[in-house]
Design a protein around this motif. Structure first.
Motif, short mmCIF file in Angstrom:
data_model
loop_
_atom_site.label_atom_id
_atom_site.label_comp_id
_atom_site.label_asym_id
_atom_site.label_seq_id
_atom_site.Cartn_x
_atom_site.Cartn_y
_atom_site.Cartn_z
N MET A 1 0.83 -1.20 0.00
CA MET A 1 0.00 0.00 0.00
C MET A 1 0.87 1.25 0.00
O MET A 1 0.61 2.21 -0.74
CB MET A 1 -0.93 0.01 1.22
N ARG A 2 1.90 1.26 0.83
CA ARG A 2 2.76 2.43 0.92
C ARG A 2 3.45 2.71 -0.41
O ARG A 2 3.52 3.85 -0.86
CB ARG A 2 3.82 2.21 2.02
N ARG A 3 3.93 1.65 -1.05
CA ARG A 3 4.66 1.84 -2.31
C ARG A 3 3.73 2.21 -3.45
O ARG A 3 4.12 2.93 -4.36
CB ARG A 3 5.47 0.59 -2.64
N PHE A 4 2.50 1.72 -3.44
CA PHE A 4 1.52 2.15 -4.44
C PHE A 4 1.17 3.63 -4.27
O PHE A 4 0.79 4.30 -5.24
CB PHE A 4 0.23 1.33 -4.33
N GLY A 5 1.28 4.15 -3.07
CA GLY A 5 0.84 5.51 -2.79
C GLY A 5 1.94 6.53 -2.66
O GLY A 5 1.70 7.66 -2.20
N LEU A 6 3.18 6.21 -3.10
CA LEU A 6 4.30 7.12 -2.94
C LEU A 6 4.08 8.44 -3.70
O LEU A 6 4.27 9.52 -3.16
CB LEU A 6 5.59 6.46 -3.43
N LEU A 7 3.68 8.32 -4.98
CA LEU A 7 3.48 9.53 -5.78
C LEU A 7 2.31 10.35 -5.25
O LEU A 7 2.38 11.58 -5.17
CB LEU A 7 3.25 9.15 -7.24
N LEU B 1 5.36 1.88 -11.12
CA LEU B 1 5.27 3.29 -11.53
C LEU B 1 3.87 3.60 -12.05
O LEU B 1 3.26 4.61 -11.69
CB LEU B 1 6.32 3.59 -12.61
N GLY B 2 3.38 2.73 -12.94
CA GLY B 2 2.04 2.93 -13.49
C GLY B 2 0.98 2.91 -12.42
O GLY B 2 0.03 3.71 -12.46
N MET B 3 1.10 2.02 -11.46
CA MET B 3 0.12 1.95 -10.37
C MET B 3 0.17 3.21 -9.52
O MET B 3 -0.87 3.69 -9.05
CB MET B 3 0.41 0.72 -9.50
N ASN B 4 1.37 3.78 -9.33
CA ASN B 4 1.49 5.03 -8.60
C ASN B 4 0.75 6.15 -9.31
O ASN B 4 0.08 6.97 -8.68
CB ASN B 4 2.97 5.40 -8.41
N VAL B 5 0.88 6.19 -10.64
CA VAL B 5 0.19 7.22 -11.41
C VAL B 5 -1.32 7.05 -11.30
O VAL B 5 -2.06 8.02 -11.09
CB VAL B 5 0.64 7.17 -12.89
N MET B 6 -1.79 5.82 -11.45
CA MET B 6 -3.23 5.57 -11.38
C MET B 6 -3.79 5.92 -10.01
O MET B 6 -4.92 6.39 -9.89
CB MET B 6 -3.51 4.10 -11.70
N ALA B 7 -2.99 5.68 -8.96
CA ALA B 7 -3.45 5.98 -7.61
C ALA B 7 -3.42 7.48 -7.31
O ALA B 7 -4.20 7.97 -6.50
CB ALA B 7 -2.59 5.23 -6.58
N ALA B 8 -2.52 8.21 -7.97
CA ALA B 8 -2.37 9.64 -7.70
C ALA B 8 -3.35 10.50 -8.49
O ALA B 8 -3.74 11.59 -8.05
CB ALA B 8 -0.94 10.09 -8.01
N GLU C 1 -9.80 -1.93 -9.22
CA GLU C 1 -10.27 -2.96 -8.28
C GLU C 1 -9.12 -3.40 -7.37
O GLU C 1 -9.32 -3.58 -6.15
CB GLU C 1 -10.83 -4.14 -9.05
N SER C 2 -7.93 -3.53 -7.95
CA SER C 2 -6.76 -3.92 -7.15
C SER C 2 -6.42 -2.85 -6.12
O SER C 2 -6.14 -3.15 -4.95
CB SER C 2 -5.55 -4.17 -8.06
N LEU C 3 -6.46 -1.58 -6.56
CA LEU C 3 -6.14 -0.49 -5.64
C LEU C 3 -7.18 -0.38 -4.53
O LEU C 3 -6.85 -0.10 -3.38
CB LEU C 3 -6.03 0.83 -6.41
N GLN C 4 -8.43 -0.61 -4.90
CA GLN C 4 -9.48 -0.60 -3.88
C GLN C 4 -9.21 -1.71 -2.84
O GLN C 4 -9.47 -1.53 -1.65
CB GLN C 4 -10.86 -0.82 -4.52
N GLY C 5 -8.67 -2.82 -3.31
CA GLY C 5 -8.35 -3.91 -2.40
C GLY C 5 -7.28 -3.54 -1.40
O GLY C 5 -7.18 -4.15 -0.33
N TYR C 6 -6.47 -2.52 -1.76
CA TYR C 6 -5.44 -2.04 -0.84
C TYR C 6 -5.87 -0.73 -0.18
O TYR C 6 -5.03 0.04 0.31
CB TYR C 6 -4.12 -1.84 -1.59
N ASP C 7 -7.18 -0.47 -0.21
CA ASP C 7 -7.75 0.70 0.47
C ASP C 7 -7.17 2.01 -0.05
O ASP C 7 -6.99 2.97 0.71
CB ASP C 7 -7.52 0.62 1.99
#
Length: 390
Positions: free
Chosen positions: A204-210, A235-242, A272-278
């Motif tokens: 979760m922390r690494r997905f949310g760095l950006l 990197l792509g997941m960070n962009v999608m989360a930000a 859906e994956s990001l939602q799974g990591y809140d």
């Protein structure tokens, strides 16, 4: 080959930016164009100048008034014009996203940033692509950033402190646009982001760095543009989360259409994956734009209609037309907006810039809908023309 490539890269930039070592804007605007960008009539501006509310304009050798980009900023300030959001509102974080290569992500990001800057908005561009095409268009020397700690790569490193995203932000030739450039080390960082990412909390922390970094400066800008990598790794997941909104460029061709359907599926799976990591990702808007569109090309008109049927109101009305002016400008490491001197004919230049204005005005309209202070009036505040004195 690497040594030769670095030497040739330096030579190429010297040719592109000759005779200056660094890019420098030399844009000037006549009274009509300046008034259009400011949102006032030429008569209203001339009246304010005559009354001393505005400084006297510059006069060219031909005896005509003209204004620089800095002049436009000063005029907006003097007239109390706020082209973007209110200070308490957060920036719109917009990712220009598609996994398909060659759809024009970096070119669109650069041109959109320049367009928004012309409108007076404060823009931050975050280049998240290790290829660093957008950084090159903003005249960033990636080689010089290799050892620097003031880079996005350093900020995203799992062991780096996350206390000051501002260290990664650099000035550009545009007064109201700044950039977090990509560097040669960004591709390597993704390996480090993956390595050791064990356990729910750490992932979760690494997905949310950006997202965490952007949150530190989000109220300081009107729009934050993200240029993602062409793959869905960390990197792509960070962009999608930000991101809070997406613009998806799609050429009106069959292969690109099919890959876009696959991309849409990936977006849904990623969310859906990001939602799974809140992570709580819920985009305020998604817009699809047909890019590099040619009305005369076989099959593209039909494919555009299919795109419109698929996307409905999420499709921008105006496509980005294929233009030699864009291609030639990018070859010189600049956008169409960075010069009033056309590379091709004046007619081609004008048609290209007018088309880009229409496309980006649609995007700006959507952006303004996200701010409570502008959502009722939309992007066009010209109902205030000349009403300021009243």
């Amino acid at each position: 080959m690497v040594d030769n490539g670095e030497a040739l890269s330096s030579q190429l930039k010297k040719v592109a930016f000759r005779p200056r070592a660094r890019k420098k804007l030399e844009l000037t605007f006549g009274p009509g164009r300046a008034a259009d960008l400011i949102g006032r009539t030429p008569e209203a501006i001339a009246k304010a100048e005559a009354k001393g509310r505005l400084p006297q304009p510059k006069i060219g050798s031909n005896g005509r008034r003209y204004y620089t980009l800095e002049d436009l900023t000063l005029i907006r300030q003097a007239l109390g014009i706020i082209p973007g959001k209110q200070s308490h509102e957060p920036a719109v974080v917009l990712a220009v996203q598609n996994f398909k290569g060659g759809v024009g992500k970096s070119t669109i990001t650069k041109h959109l940033a320049d367009y928004l800057s012309l409108q007076g908005l404060r823009v931050l561009v975050v280049d998240c692509d290790p290829q660093a095409s957008t950084s090159s268009l903003f005249d960033v020397d990636q080689e010089a950033l290799w050892e620097s700690e003031e880079t996005l790569a350093h900020f995203l490193a799992p062991t780096a402190p996350l206390n000051d995203f501002r260290l990664t932000i650099q000035d550009t030739a545009w007064p109201t646009t700044k950039i977090v450039p990509s560097s040669l080390g960004l591709g390597e960082i993704e390996w480090h982001m993956v390595a050791g990412a064990e356990g729910r909390q750490e992932i979760m922390r690494r997905f949310g760095l950006l997202r965490s970094g952007i949150s530190q400066v989000r109220r300081e800008f009107d729009v934050i543009l993200l240029d993602p990598p062409p793959a869905m790794g960390f990197l792509g997941m960070n962009v999608m989360a930000a991101a809070t909104g997406l613009v998806i460029p799609v050429p009106a061709r069959q292969l690109d259409f099919l890959s876009t359907i696959h991309f849409m599926t990936n977006i849904a799976d990623t969310l859906e994956s990001l939602q799974g990591y809140d992570m709580g990702v819920n985009y305020d808007f998604i817009r699809v734009v047909a890019s590099n569109y040619s009305r005369s090309a076989d099959g593209e008109t039909g494919m555009l209609r299919i795109l419109q049927q698929m996307c409905g109101t999420n499709m921008l009305t105006n496509p980005i037309l294929a233009s030699e002016e864009i291609k030639n400008s990018v070859q010189e490491f600049r956008s169409v907006y960075e010069s009033d001197k056309p590379i091709s004919s004046h007619k081609t230049f004008t048609r290209c810039r007018d088309n880009l204005d229409l496309v980006f005005a649609e995007i700006l309209h959507v952006i303004r809908q996200q701010w409570p202070s502008t959502s009722l009036t939309g992007f066009d505040d010209r109902h205030l023309l000349d009403g300021e004195a009243a």
